[in-house]
Design an enzyme around this catalytic site. Structure first.
Site, PDB file in Angstrom:
ATOM      1  N   SER A  17       0.175 -77.484  64.858  1.00  0.00           N
ATOM      2  CA  SER A  17      -0.404 -76.871  66.049  1.00  0.00           C
ATOM      3  C   SER A  17      -0.137 -77.699  67.306  1.00  0.00           C
ATOM      4  CB  SER A  17      -1.912 -76.727  65.871  1.00  0.00           C
ATOM      5  OG  SER A  17      -2.438 -77.989  65.558  1.00  0.00           O
ATOM      6  N   THR A  42      -5.453 -77.935  69.033  1.00  0.00           N
ATOM      7  CA  THR A  42      -4.917 -78.741  70.131  1.00  0.00           C
ATOM      8  C   THR A  42      -5.472 -80.159  70.080  1.00  0.00           C
ATOM      9  OG1 THR A  42      -4.809 -76.799  71.506  1.00  0.00           O
ATOM     10  CG2 THR A  42      -5.030 -78.910  72.656  1.00  0.00           C
ATOM     11  N   ARG A  78       2.948 -66.237  76.497  1.00  0.00           N
ATOM     12  CA  ARG A  78       1.517 -66.543  76.635  1.00  0.00           C
ATOM     13  C   ARG A  78       1.295 -68.049  76.865  1.00  0.00           C
ATOM     14  NH1 ARG A  78      -2.413 -70.018  74.027  1.00  0.00           N
ATOM     15  NH2 ARG A  78      -4.433 -69.026  74.182  1.00  0.00           N
ATOM     16  N   THR A 130     -10.668 -77.155  73.387  1.00  0.00           N
ATOM     17  CA  THR A 130      -9.794 -76.569  72.379  1.00  0.00           C
ATOM     18  C   THR A 130     -10.485 -75.314  71.849  1.00  0.00           C
ATOM     19  OG1 THR A 130      -8.683 -76.939  70.240  1.00  0.00           O
ATOM     20  CG2 THR A 130     -10.728 -78.127  70.605  1.00  0.00           C
ATOM     21  N   GLY A 131      -9.695 -74.451  71.245  1.00  0.00           N
ATOM     22  CA  GLY A 131     -10.239 -73.171  70.815  1.00  0.00           C
ATOM     23  C   GLY A 131      -9.477 -72.060  71.511  1.00  0.00           C
TER      24      GLY A 131
HETATM   25  N1  ASP Z   1      -6.595 -73.915  73.281  1.00  0.00           N
HETATM   26  C1  ASP Z   1      -5.306 -73.670  72.684  1.00  0.00           C
HETATM   27  C2  ASP Z   1      -4.721 -72.422  73.273  1.00  0.00           C
HETATM   28  O1  ASP Z   1      -5.436 -71.468  73.498  1.00  0.00           O
HETATM   29  C3  ASP Z   1      -5.350 -73.511  71.207  1.00  0.00           C
HETATM   30  C4  ASP Z   1      -6.033 -74.588  70.456  1.00  0.00           C
HETATM   31  O2  ASP Z   1      -6.949 -75.235  70.913  1.00  0.00           O
HETATM   32  O3  ASP Z   1      -5.620 -74.805  69.330  1.00  0.00           O
HETATM   33  O4  ASP Z   1      -3.526 -72.391  73.456  1.00  0.00           O
END
Ligand code: ASP
Length: 330
Positions: free
Chosen positions: A85, A187, A215, A238-239
């Site tokens: 990720s 992230t 995106r 993150t999220g």
């Molecule tokens: N916040 C990140 C995103 O929306 C994803 C993640 O935190 O894994 O790209």
């Protein structure tokens, strides 16, 4: 071609921006919040990136600056193909392209960011180059990649056989639905305080797995995925990036801390903004970490299973985060 180095004035603004509509409460530290004097040499990061966090912490102990340490820590995770990720090995978009996003902020309020970058592993270091070597804050796509080669970054294949295999499996159904566990939210956002007590941070990601082409989430957006004000502290998110973007979550947390909230309470309030505004939070996760100028830290999420790594006093530990929806507890 040699680029002219763009020097900025980094005068301290000293202006306390109030967040409209927020009524911050001054709170005590909760037991989620580690307290200490502003001792320096503190690194915290989202999730369980223990090696990256330790590397950052040890760099701080060795006297490196907050920014150097943060870049060193997150670069390790970008290069680690075992996590899918962040950086190399990150999951691709729905067309099979791995596109990376990252940003950094230093202790003088400078910021750099890159979005939708292909073929470059160390995008946090590239964001730093944008900050230090150009008059801009954000470079995107081909322009960011071209700039990377000018800065002597190497072209690399970011799609590993493992991520490719997962992608081909996903293609069979091609169903995209954000899910709440860490499988496609992972992230690394890192906040560091050096021996001088100066704070910096970095945030880097491959974004949502199988996202639409083009995106961009919260992670490279200054104020959303990361925000640092060396007078106050820093925060990272993150999220589900779309939800973090709507609250400008990391900036919000720093402003709440400026107005007297502890890092823990500020993270809770930022999560609750999303909870109060969204129709339902059942199907997505939002998580924050924060650190203030006193070296106090906190974290909070909507759902269970978020944690932060925290390095201080030579000890690197994983701290499970408190969360909003307690009904998930089994
Ligand atoms: N916040 C990140 C995103 O929306 C994803 C993640 O935190 O894994 O790209």
């Amino acid at each position: 071609m040699k680029r002219r180095k763009f020097l900025r004035s980094t005068g301290q603004l000293g202006i306390g921006l109030a967040v409209v509509g927020c009524a911050p409460e001054i709170s005590e530290q909760t037991d989620q919040t580690a307290t200490s004097k502003p001792s320096g040499s503190i690194a915290i990061c989202t999730w369980g990136f223990k090696d990256g966090n330790r590397i950052a912490g040890e760099a701080l102990d060795a006297g490196e600056s907050a920014l150097d340490a943060a870049i060193k820590g997150v670069s390790h995770e970008e290069e680690n193909i075992a996590n899918n990720s962040v950086g190399k090995g990150g999951r691709p978009d729905r067309e099979g392209n791995v596109t990376l996003d990252a940003c950094v902020m230093d202790s003088n309020g400078n910021a750099g960011s890159v979005v939708y970058v292909q073929n470059i592993t160390n995008v946090a270091a590239l964001a730093r180059k944008v900050m230090e070597e150009t008059p801009h804050v954000i470079l995107a796509g081909d322009g960011a990649e071209q700039f990377a080669y000018e800065q002597e970054f190497q072209k690399e294949e970011l799609l590993t056989p493992e991520s490719k295999e997962d992608y081909e499996e996903w293609l069979k159904e091609s169903e995209y639905k954000p899910i709440i566990n860490i499988e496609n939210h992972d992230t690394i956002g890192m906040l560091t305080m050096d021996k001088n007590g100066d704070i910096a941070g970095a945030c880097t990601t491959s974004g949502l797995a199988y996202k639409m082409k083009g995106r961009v989430g919260d992670s490279p957006i200054i104020g959303s995925g990361l925000y640092i004000d060396n007078e106050v502290g820093g925060a990272a998110g993150t999220g589900l990036g779309e939800e973090i973007l709507k609250q400008v979550g990391s900036f919000l947390i720093v402003e709440l801390m400026r107005n007297g909230m502890s890092p823990q309470k500020a993270c809770e309030e930022a999560v609750m903004r999303t909870v109060r505004k969204a129709e339902s939070v059942k199907d997505f996760q939002v998580c924050y970490i924060a650190m203030n100028k006193a070296g106090e830290t906190g974290s909070y999420s909507i759902h269970q299973h978020f944690s932060r790594m925290e390095y201080r006093g030579g000890v690197n530990q994983r701290i499970e985060s408190d969360y909003h929806i307690k009904a998930e507890e089994s």
